[in-house]
Design an enzyme around this catalytic site. Structure first.
Site, PDB file in Angstrom:
ATOM      1  N   TYR A 154       1.116  -1.272   0.069  1.00 19.23           N
ATOM      2  CA  TYR A 154      -0.025  -0.042  -0.022  1.00 19.23           C
ATOM      3  C   TYR A 154       1.295   1.535  -0.255  1.00 19.23           C
ATOM      4  O   TYR A 154       0.800   1.647  -1.149  1.00 19.23           O
ATOM      5  CB  TYR A 154      -0.660  -0.361   0.991  1.00 19.23           C
ATOM      6  CG  TYR A 154      -1.839   0.732   1.614  1.00 19.23           C
ATOM      7  CD1 TYR A 154      -2.787   1.350   0.370  1.00 19.23           C
ATOM      8  CD2 TYR A 154      -2.234   1.970   2.123  1.00 19.23           C
ATOM      9  CE1 TYR A 154      -3.890   1.756   0.180  1.00 19.23           C
ATOM     10  CE2 TYR A 154      -3.074   3.152   2.290  1.00 19.23           C
ATOM     11  CZ  TYR A 154      -3.881   2.937   1.262  1.00 19.23           C
ATOM     12  OH  TYR A 154      -5.128   4.327   1.568  1.00 19.23           O
ATOM     13  N   LYS A 158       1.500   3.219  -3.214  1.00 14.80           N
ATOM     14  CA  LYS A 158       1.244   5.166  -3.177  1.00 14.80           C
ATOM     15  C   LYS A 158       1.811   6.352  -3.235  1.00 14.80           C
ATOM     16  O   LYS A 158       1.894   7.134  -4.388  1.00 14.80           O
ATOM     17  CB  LYS A 158      -0.008   5.427  -1.757  1.00 14.80           C
ATOM     18  CG  LYS A 158      -1.306   4.790  -1.948  1.00 14.80           C
ATOM     19  CD  LYS A 158      -2.153   4.970  -2.365  1.00 14.80           C
ATOM     20  CE  LYS A 158      -3.194   4.254  -2.089  1.00 14.80           C
ATOM     21  NZ  LYS A 158      -4.915   5.317  -2.873  1.00 14.80           N
ATOM     22  N   VAL A 196     -10.040   1.207  12.541  1.00 12.66           N
ATOM     23  CA  VAL A 196     -10.033   1.596  14.501  1.00 12.66           C
ATOM     24  C   VAL A 196     -11.838   2.530  14.407  1.00 12.66           C
ATOM     25  O   VAL A 196     -12.659   1.327  14.910  1.00 12.66           O
ATOM     26  CB  VAL A 196      -9.349   2.200  14.634  1.00 12.66           C
ATOM     27  CG1 VAL A 196      -9.415   4.011  14.278  1.00 12.66           C
ATOM     28  CG2 VAL A 196      -9.313   2.378  15.862  1.00 12.66           C
ATOM     29  N   VAL A 197     -11.853   2.851  13.828  1.00  8.67           N
ATOM     30  CA  VAL A 197     -13.653   3.269  14.119  1.00  8.67           C
ATOM     31  C   VAL A 197     -14.594   2.432  14.367  1.00  8.67           C
ATOM     32  O   VAL A 197     -15.173   2.598  14.989  1.00  8.67           O
ATOM     33  CB  VAL A 197     -14.203   4.718  13.074  1.00  8.67           C
ATOM     34  CG1 VAL A 197     -15.191   5.618  13.245  1.00  8.67           C
ATOM     35  CG2 VAL A 197     -12.798   5.830  13.644  1.00  8.67           C
ATOM     36  N   PHE A 200     -14.211  -0.311  16.315  1.00  6.13           N
ATOM     37  CA  PHE A 200     -14.406   0.119  18.077  1.00  6.13           C
ATOM     38  C   PHE A 200     -16.419   0.400  17.650  1.00  6.13           C
ATOM     39  O   PHE A 200     -16.578  -0.776  18.574  1.00  6.13           O
ATOM     40  CB  PHE A 200     -14.041   1.371  18.464  1.00  6.13           C
ATOM     41  CG  PHE A 200     -12.980   0.498  18.868  1.00  6.13           C
ATOM     42  CD1 PHE A 200     -11.941  -0.631  18.905  1.00  6.13           C
ATOM     43  CD2 PHE A 200     -11.706   2.081  18.998  1.00  6.13           C
ATOM     44  CE1 PHE A 200     -10.819  -0.713  19.361  1.00  6.13           C
ATOM     45  CE2 PHE A 200     -10.411   1.897  19.610  1.00  6.13           C
ATOM     46  CZ  PHE A 200      -9.556   0.304  19.147  1.00  6.13           C
ATOM     47  N   THR A 219      -1.178   7.123  18.009  1.00  4.24           N
ATOM     48  CA  THR A 219      -2.313   8.546  17.730  1.00  4.24           C
ATOM     49  C   THR A 219      -2.992   8.361  16.451  1.00  4.24           C
ATOM     50  O   THR A 219      -1.546   7.747  15.675  1.00  4.24           O
ATOM     51  CB  THR A 219      -1.887   9.519  18.302  1.00  4.24           C
ATOM     52  OG1 THR A 219      -0.516   9.761  17.360  1.00  4.24           O
ATOM     53  CG2 THR A 219      -1.042   9.989  19.522  1.00  4.24           C
ATOM     54  N   ARG A 283       3.761   4.706  15.224  1.00  3.27           N
ATOM     55  CA  ARG A 283       3.218   4.959  16.394  1.00  3.27           C
ATOM     56  C   ARG A 283       2.720   6.626  16.870  1.00  3.27           C
ATOM     57  O   ARG A 283       1.292   6.888  17.255  1.00  3.27           O
ATOM     58  CB  ARG A 283       4.601   5.469  16.974  1.00  3.27           C
ATOM     59  CG  ARG A 283       5.473   5.044  17.533  1.00  3.27           C
ATOM     60  CD  ARG A 283       5.126   3.972  18.402  1.00  3.27           C
ATOM     61  NE  ARG A 283       4.408   4.806  19.451  1.00  3.27           N
ATOM     62  CZ  ARG A 283       3.677   4.613  20.340  1.00  3.27           C
ATOM     63  NH1 ARG A 283       2.905   3.149  20.183  1.00  3.27           N
ATOM     64  NH2 ARG A 283       2.958   5.331  21.554  1.00  3.27           N
ATOM     65  N   GLN A 284       3.032   7.586  15.282  1.00  4.26           N
ATOM     66  CA  GLN A 284       1.178   8.721  15.783  1.00  4.26           C
ATOM     67  C   GLN A 284       1.566   9.011  14.302  1.00  4.26           C
ATOM     68  O   GLN A 284       2.041   9.074  13.668  1.00  4.26           O
ATOM     69  CB  GLN A 284       2.277   9.747  16.612  1.00  4.26           C
ATOM     70  CG  GLN A 284       3.921   9.399  16.001  1.00  4.26           C
ATOM     71  CD  GLN A 284       4.801  10.974  16.660  1.00  4.26           C
ATOM     72  OE1 GLN A 284       4.221  11.899  17.538  1.00  4.26           O
ATOM     73  NE2 GLN A 284       6.138  11.025  16.260  1.00  4.26           N
ATOM     74  N   ARG A 285       1.140  10.023  14.358  1.00  5.47           N
ATOM     75  CA  ARG A 285       0.547  10.743  12.951  1.00  5.47           C
ATOM     76  C   ARG A 285      -0.860  11.926  12.986  1.00  5.47           C
ATOM     77  O   ARG A 285      -1.416  11.940  13.265  1.00  5.47           O
ATOM     78  CB  ARG A 285      -0.659   9.272  12.116  1.00  5.47           C
ATOM     79  CG  ARG A 285      -0.645   9.814  10.525  1.00  5.47           C
ATOM     80  CD  ARG A 285      -0.916   8.967   9.645  1.00  5.47           C
ATOM     81  NE  ARG A 285      -0.591   7.828   9.643  1.00  5.47           N
ATOM     82  CZ  ARG A 285      -1.174   6.636   9.525  1.00  5.47           C
ATOM     83  NH1 ARG A 285      -2.428   6.223   9.387  1.00  5.47           N
ATOM     84  NH2 ARG A 285      -0.078   5.276   9.235  1.00  5.47           N
TER      85      ARG A 285
HETATM   86  N1  UDP Z   1      -6.749  -0.501  15.775  1.00  8.58           N
HETATM   87  C1  UDP Z   1      -6.928  -0.697  17.074  1.00  8.58           C
HETATM   88  N2  UDP Z   1      -7.364  -1.961  17.329  1.00  8.58           N
HETATM   89  C2  UDP Z   1      -8.511  -2.063  15.603  1.00  8.58           C
HETATM   90  C3  UDP Z   1      -7.856  -1.385  14.510  1.00  8.58           C
HETATM   91  C4  UDP Z   1      -6.953  -0.472  14.134  1.00  8.58           C
HETATM   92  O1  UDP Z   1      -6.265  -0.503  18.530  1.00  8.58           O
HETATM   93  O2  UDP Z   1      -9.524  -3.397  16.287  1.00  8.58           O
HETATM   94  C5  UDP Z   1      -5.806   0.332  16.107  1.00  8.58           C
HETATM   95  C6  UDP Z   1      -4.340   0.249  14.959  1.00  8.58           C
HETATM   96  O3  UDP Z   1      -3.172  -0.444  15.652  1.00  8.58           O
HETATM   97  C7  UDP Z   1      -3.805   1.282  14.268  1.00  8.58           C
HETATM   98  C8  UDP Z   1      -4.455   2.449  14.329  1.00  8.58           C
HETATM   99  O4  UDP Z   1      -6.057   1.613  15.917  1.00  8.58           O
HETATM  100  O5  UDP Z   1      -2.814   2.316  15.410  1.00  8.58           O
HETATM  101  C9  UDP Z   1      -5.185   3.001  12.890  1.00  8.58           C
HETATM  102  O6  UDP Z   1      -5.476   1.284  13.400  1.00  8.58           O
HETATM  103  P1  UDP Z   1      -5.970   1.610  11.047  1.00  8.58           P
HETATM  104  O7  UDP Z   1      -6.811  -0.023  10.851  1.00  8.58           O
HETATM  105  O8  UDP Z   1      -8.201   2.588  11.798  1.00  8.58           O
HETATM  106  O9  UDP Z   1      -5.454   2.602   9.883  1.00  8.58           O
HETATM  107  P2  UDP Z   1      -4.186   2.610  10.267  1.00  8.58           P
HETATM  108  O10 UDP Z   1      -4.081   4.573  10.731  1.00  8.58           O
HETATM  109  O11 UDP Z   1      -3.367   2.038  10.563  1.00  8.58           O
HETATM  110  O12 UDP Z   1      -4.049   3.056   8.778  1.00  8.58           O
END
Ligand code: UDP
Length: 325
Positions: A154, A158, A196-197, A200, A219, A283-285
């Protein structure tokens, strides 16, 4: 936004999360949209409301196999290249498709843009910054990417996409726009997308444990989809600017905090379950959006709370859950 004349538009990934929201806005603006989607990560549900719209047509095709022949002879005013798996779970499952759609299809679409003198917008990503050593990330930062890691199909495709857009602009005069998209959320992310969103929200609404990977101190900066799409449209119609532009919300938050907020907003009693951090997880973004502010007058307007509430409402309906478990 200044009034635009009617455009003939190609949107790749039109049934996806961002592509379907973008398509809705383009149709609202009066444009004619041809969408292309393989429906591998996108869903026909996202565009089912467009079935009877005479200004929209979907071509179901996998761009990793090459541009559908019928597109090669058509003319467009604007081309939006959004097709690609975009979730870490999704692109690891579709590694070769991810490589091809971001590399080979980008070249084909740049050549189509050259041929029909279309302006072309390519969807790049904050993943180009990898696990960033500069914080927040400005567009001038070159990134810290593992070229052979588990996200490389990816991240590197990109980065290639960006290089290709710049080459076709410099050498062939193609009118290109490059966006670097930071974490975006909202309705229409696939329920099993894994990002993540949505992960959760699904867990909180079902009363299942919220799977926080690692200690949750990493983050992200979450942008609500409507803000993101508004930024896309401004960038596409902006005057001559061809280098990448960050479009994302600089409101940085830890993953643990995201889990706690979603749990609270869902009224859920779910526990937090720590699971292993995936390899190469940044780690952070956080985007530096100075350029987007100056160039486009763009900044996000929707608070995380409002955006999350809208998103939770959508998944409540989608999952058929009236009250949180
Ligand atoms: N993450 C998490 N639990 C989940 C899915 C994601 O803790 O069920 C964390 C993941 O380790 C990362 C952040 O949430 O640090 C964002 O992950 P995502 O897959 O949404 O996208 P990314 O920013 O890594 O491309």
């Amino acid at each position: 936004m200044t009034k635009m004349s009617t455009q003939r538009v190609l949107v790749t990934g039109a049934a996806g999360f961002l592509g379907s929201h973008l398509t809705d806005r383009l149709l609202e603006l009066g444009h004619e949209v041809i969408g292309v989607d393989s429906l591998v990560t996108g869903s026909s549900d996202n565009i089912s409301h467009l079935k009877t719209n005479p200004r929209f047509r979907l071509i179901t095709a996998d761009l990793a196999q090459g541009l559908p022949p019928e597109l090669k002879h058509q003319s467009f005013d604007r081309i939006w290249h959004l097709a690609s798996p975009a979730s870490p779970v999704g692109y690891v499952k579709q590694q070769i498709i991810t490589l091809k759609v971001n590399a080979l299809a980008t070249i084909e679409l740049l050549e189509l843009a050259e041929k029909c003198r279309a302006r072309i917008f390519v969807a790049s990503t904050s993943e180009c910054y990898g696990d960033p050593l500069e914080h927040p990330q400005k567009e001038s930062y070159w990134g810290n990417v593992n070229p052979v890691g588990m996200r490389s199909m990816y991240d590197e495709s990109k980065r290639f996409m960006e290089a290709a857009a710049m080459v076709y602009h410099r050498e062939r005069g193609v009118d290109t726009r490059i966006v670097r998209i930071f974490n975006t959320y909202g309705p229409r992310l696939a329920v099993d997308d894994g990002r993540v969103v949505v992960a959760f929200i699904k867990q909180a609404l079902r009363g299942e444990p919220l799977t926080v990977q690692g200690d949750g101190s990493q983050t992200r900066s979450l942008c609500y989809v409507d803000d993101e799409i508004r930024g896309f449209l401004l960038l596409m119609e902006s005057p001559d600017y061809h280098l990448p532009v960050n479009i994302g919300n600089p409101d940085e938050v830890s993953v643990m905090q995201i889990a706690c907020e979603i749990r609270e907003l869902c009224g859920s009693k779910s526990e937090i379950l720590h699971t292993p951090l995936p390899p190469d997880d940044p780690r952070q973004r956080c985007p530096d959006i100075t350029l987007a502010k100056q160039l486009l007058g763009w900044q996000p307007t929707i608070s995380r709370r409002d955006g999350l509430l809208r998103t939770i409402e959508y998944y409540r309906r989608k999952l058929g859950i009236s009250a949180a478990a």
